[in-house]
Motif scaffolding. Structure first.
Motif, mmCIF file in Angstrom:
data_model
loop_
_atom_site.group_PDB
_atom_site.id
_atom_site.type_symbol
_atom_site.label_atom_id
_atom_site.label_comp_id
_atom_site.label_asym_id
_atom_site.label_seq_id
_atom_site.Cartn_x
_atom_site.Cartn_y
_atom_site.Cartn_z
ATOM 1 N N CYS A 147 1.129 -1.479 0.034
ATOM 2 C CA CYS A 147 0.581 -0.316 -0.276
ATOM 3 C C CYS A 147 0.699 1.101 0.256
ATOM 4 N N ALA A 148 2.316 1.174 0.526
ATOM 5 C CA ALA A 148 3.412 2.753 0.875
ATOM 6 C C ALA A 148 3.422 2.565 -0.828
ATOM 7 N N ALA A 195 2.643 1.728 -3.549
ATOM 8 C CA ALA A 195 1.325 1.854 -4.418
ATOM 9 C C ALA A 195 1.174 2.894 -4.695
ATOM 10 N N GLU A 196 0.967 4.118 -3.183
ATOM 11 C CA GLU A 196 0.633 5.408 -3.144
ATOM 12 C C GLU A 196 1.839 6.439 -3.502
ATOM 13 N N ASP A 197 2.955 5.532 -3.115
ATOM 14 C CA ASP A 197 4.212 6.564 -3.973
ATOM 15 C C ASP A 197 5.056 6.724 -4.995
ATOM 16 N N GLN A 198 4.283 5.401 -4.763
ATOM 17 C CA GLN A 198 5.101 5.586 -6.817
ATOM 18 C C GLN A 198 3.586 5.548 -7.709
ATOM 19 N N ASP A 199 2.323 5.485 -7.333
ATOM 20 C CA ASP A 199 0.961 5.747 -8.257
ATOM 21 C C ASP A 199 1.208 4.649 -9.056
ATOM 22 N N ARG A 203 -0.994 0.920 -9.163
ATOM 23 C CA ARG A 203 -1.863 -0.282 -9.098
ATOM 24 C C ARG A 203 -1.682 -1.469 -8.492
#
Length: 139
Positions: A111-112, A114-118, A120
């Motif tokens: 999750c971290a 995915a959010e940091d690197q945009d 999915r």
């Protein structure tokens, strides 16, 4: 009929084809121009080969729209390599299979990243007798 961008082929479907040029030729013969590339066609440990994998497919007009199904555990080095390939391929998504022993830690790390690197992240539900196939496990 050619359906650009609407469909892709999971490269694992062609796991017996080891040569990436032949893989690209076969994908194009299916009237497709994109793959979700599997570990049988890219070794995440070999970052210096990522560009060659992407270029070999691109040379024949095949883009990489996803990678996986990557078996993930709470290993930051391994997870970083999976995301590094996604960046190299300009892939918007990664599919994963979680190791049951470390799945909670791995999910937090995924999750971290995915959010940091945009990027999915999709959980590949193998179903059946696999632990991902249990509704109780998924809850």
């Amino acid at each position: 009929m050619h359906v650009p961008g609407a469909l892709c082929l999971k490269s694992f479907s062609l796991k017996t084809i080891k040569d990436l040029g032949q893989l690209a030729t076969t994908v194009r013969a299916c009237n497709l121009s994109a793959v979700d590339i599997s570990g049988c066609h890219v070794d995440y440990r070999l970052r210096d080969q990522y560009a060659a994998v992407v270029a070999t497919l691109a040379k024949q007009g095949v883009s990489i729209v996803g990678n996986g199904v990557a078996v993930v555990r709470a290993d930051p080095v391994h997870l970083a390599s999976i995301f590094a390939f996604a960046r190299a391929a300009r892939s918007p998504g990664i599919s994963v299979h979680l190791d049951v022993r470390e799945h909670r830690e791995a999910i937090a790390m995924l999750c971290a990243l995915a959010e940091d690197q945009d990027v999915r992240v999709a959980l590949h539900n193998h179903g059946g007798k696999h632990w991902h196939g249990s509704a109780e496990a998924m809850r």
